[in-house]
Design an enzyme around this catalytic site. Structure first.
Site, short mmCIF file in Angstrom:
data_model
loop_
_atom_site.label_atom_id
_atom_site.label_comp_id
_atom_site.label_asym_id
_atom_site.label_seq_id
_atom_site.Cartn_x
_atom_site.Cartn_y
_atom_site.Cartn_z
N SER A 320 19.82 -21.40 13.54
CA SER A 320 18.48 -21.02 13.98
C SER A 320 17.56 -22.23 14.04
O SER A 320 16.77 -22.39 14.99
CB SER A 320 17.88 -19.96 13.04
OG SER A 320 16.55 -19.65 13.39
N TRP A 323 18.60 -24.22 17.01
CA TRP A 323 18.19 -23.52 18.24
C TRP A 323 16.77 -23.89 18.63
O TRP A 323 16.44 -24.00 19.81
CB TRP A 323 18.30 -22.01 18.02
CG TRP A 323 17.81 -21.19 19.16
CD1 TRP A 323 18.52 -20.78 20.25
CD2 TRP A 323 16.49 -20.65 19.34
NE1 TRP A 323 17.74 -20.02 21.09
CE2 TRP A 323 16.48 -19.93 20.56
CE3 TRP A 323 15.31 -20.70 18.60
CZ2 TRP A 323 15.34 -19.27 21.04
CZ3 TRP A 323 14.18 -20.06 19.07
CH2 TRP A 323 14.20 -19.35 20.27
N HIS A 324 15.92 -24.12 17.64
CA HIS A 324 14.52 -24.40 17.92
C HIS A 324 14.30 -25.78 18.53
O HIS A 324 13.28 -25.99 19.19
CB HIS A 324 13.68 -24.26 16.65
CG HIS A 324 13.33 -22.85 16.31
ND1 HIS A 324 14.18 -22.02 15.59
CD2 HIS A 324 12.25 -22.09 16.59
CE1 HIS A 324 13.62 -20.84 15.44
NE2 HIS A 324 12.45 -20.84 16.05
N GLY A 325 15.18 -26.70 18.32
CA GLY A 325 14.95 -28.01 18.92
C GLY A 325 16.01 -29.04 18.54
O GLY A 325 16.69 -28.91 17.52
N PHE A 498 11.20 -24.24 23.53
CA PHE A 498 12.47 -23.83 22.95
C PHE A 498 13.34 -23.06 23.95
O PHE A 498 14.48 -22.87 23.74
CB PHE A 498 12.25 -22.97 21.70
CG PHE A 498 11.33 -23.63 20.70
CD1 PHE A 498 11.47 -24.97 20.40
CD2 PHE A 498 10.34 -22.91 20.07
CE1 PHE A 498 10.64 -25.58 19.50
CE2 PHE A 498 9.50 -23.52 19.14
CZ PHE A 498 9.66 -24.85 18.85
#
Length: 498
Positions: A320, A323-325, A498
């Site tokens: 997670s 996934w954000h960056g 994102f």
């Protein structure tokens, strides 16, 4: 195209609503879906036509894969289809989002010399990629069938959730589009949609965008911040990111209601949570749902012993964060969240009155659980917001330096917003030496108002419990007019990246 823009509110949205309901009125159901998809693609490619090529290639690739599965045997579908779907979507995401990050680290570790591509990141690529990946996985497991291209195109491109979620599933969206009763204009749904959209718009424009002014300044000046400035800056960012993303989600759900489409809830007052685990049951709920269904459960969930459960939980939050960056700061943020949730799952310390099934050894009051939860989440955002690990650690150092240099006045000066103009002129004419104190008072007042709002009912609860209430309608009109007047300020949504 931004929700909080003149072209969206006064041109795009009226045209899209009119075209949708007119075509459906004449029972042109398939052209109506095609029209909606076409308008959604215009919405997506408004800033850069290059984005259109990216999303169209992604859609065609996934649809072709779904089509080919029709001619495969069951075993081949479940194995090769799943592998191809993961390779296609994650490969697509890797190239556009993580290519430079990966090879930059390879160059650093092995002293290599791979060229970086500096690829322009398409808007919301993580959202529409995960959305399509969930469909392909469901196709491989027999939970979804192959549908017409118009249906699939409508599912992926529906503009309210296209750029920043909520992350929707095919089985919860397309039955609504296929329901003929949803093709007729519903005044109650439309009114609720307007209220939800406006409340979200107010969160974004009047709170998040204003809080962003001192926050951006603070994170650009990390080496100079003192303790009180650092604390207020991170508190302001905690409020900003919530109002920004939950405001977008409220607007998306409100827009969906205008089309008689129910989008899933993405936020449920997360800052009222009394444990980090509970916070993640309330924050970005559709992303949590995705990782639970497509990562946590396939890894074994909680069915293979405590050690495996801890590992699976950690992997969910590690991924997670990634996934954000494409930055180690996001990995650190996700790792911190994972460790805190694992701590909650160990059942050593529980919160009185919680709904946890596993009894804890010790219990603390809810207010103390909330204080720990909110405090740790604030600290974790040092990683989330900082451009580098060095800047993040610098912010931690600032807190424990226990010094006060008065830098807070410089940060507060960034709140030179139009609403403050008359007040500022009066002070300049009468007591100019008090202007810095006035800016600080505005900053603290803004934080206090934000905190007060977070203690109240959220937008969905307000709309559900007070439908078309006169006071609410009057308040909505004020918020809408005030927000529209404020559109001239520079603005973007945090989660667009994102």
């Amino acid at each position: 195209m931004l929700f909080n823009s003149y072209i969206f509110i006064f041109l795009f949205l009226p045209l899209t609503l009119a075209g949708w309901y007119i075509l459906n009125h004449f029972k042109a159901y398939e052209p109506a879906k095609l029209f909606l998809a076409g308008m959604s693609l215009w919405f997506y490619g408004y800033f850069n036509p290059y984005y259109l090529a990216v999303i169209v290639v992604s859609i065609l690739g996934n649809y072709a894969l779904s089509y080919l599965m029709k001619f495969s045997c069951a075993k081949l579908t479940s194995r090769l289809g799943l592998a191809a779907g993961i390779l296609l979507n994650l490969g697509f995401l890797f190239y556009f989002k993580y290519y430079d990050f990966f090879f930059e680290n390879i160059n650093f570790i092995f002293h290599a010399d791979f060229n970086l591509k500096h690829i322009l990141l398409p808007l919301g690529i993580s959202f529409f990629t995960f959305q399509q990946l969930s469909f392909i996985v469901d196709r491989c497991t027999g939970k979804a069938e192959h549908y017409s291209f118009i249906n699939y195109l409508t599912f992926v491109t529906f503009f309210p959730q296209l750029i920043a979620g909520p992350i929707v599933l095919y089985k919860e969206m397309m039955p609504q589009f296929e329901d003929r009763s949803n093709r007729k204009w519903n005044p109650d749904n439309f009114a609720q949609g307007i209220v939800l959209f406006t409340l979200g718009l107010g969160k974004k424009v009047l709170l998040a965008d204003v809080l962003a002014l001192p926050v951006n300044f603070g994170f650009e000046q990390t080496a100079f911040l003192d303790t009180p400035t650092t604390l207020l800056i991170i508190l302001a960012y905690t409020f900003e990111i919530y109002f920004d993303f939950s405001g977008y989600s409220d607007m998306a759900i409100g827009l969906g209601k205008m089309f008689n489409i129910e989008l899933p809830i993405n936020f449920n007052s997360p800052y009222k949570a009394c444990s980090v685990k509970e916070l993640w049951q309330r924050w970005h709920m559709t992303l949590s749902r995705f990782f639970i269904q497509y990562v946590y459960i396939p890894l074994g969930g909680s069915r293979k012993g405590r050690v495996r459960t801890i590992f699976n939980t950690f992997m969910v939050f590690f991924l997670s964060g990634l996934w954000h960056g494409a930055n180690w700061t996001y990995v650190a943020w996700g790792t911190m969240q994972g460790l805190l949730v694992i701590w909650d799952n160990l059942g050593i310390v529980g919160v009185k009155g919680s709904n946890e099934k596993v009894p804890a050894r010790f219990y603390i009051p809810r207010w103390l659980g909330w204080l720990f939860t909110f405090g740790f989440f604030n600290l974790s955002l040092f990683f989330f917001r900082s451009d580098s690990m060095a800047n993040a650690f610098q912010m931690f150092k600032n807190i424990f330096a226990f010094k006060n240099t008065g830098y807070i006045y410089k940060a507060a000066e960034k709140l030179d917003v139009p609403e403050f103009y008359l007040f500022k002129q009066v002070i300049n004419l009468t007591k100019p030496e008090l202007l810095n104190y006035a800016y600080l008072a505005v900053f603290i007042l803004l934080l206090a108002v934000s905190a007060f709002i977070l203690t109240r009912k959220n937008a969905l609860q307000i709309v559900r419990e007070h439908p078309l209430d006169k006071k609410l309608c009057f308040f909505v009109v004020i918020i809408f007019v005030w927000s529209v007047i404020s559109f001239s300020q520079v603005s973007t949504f945090i989660y667009f990246n994102f």
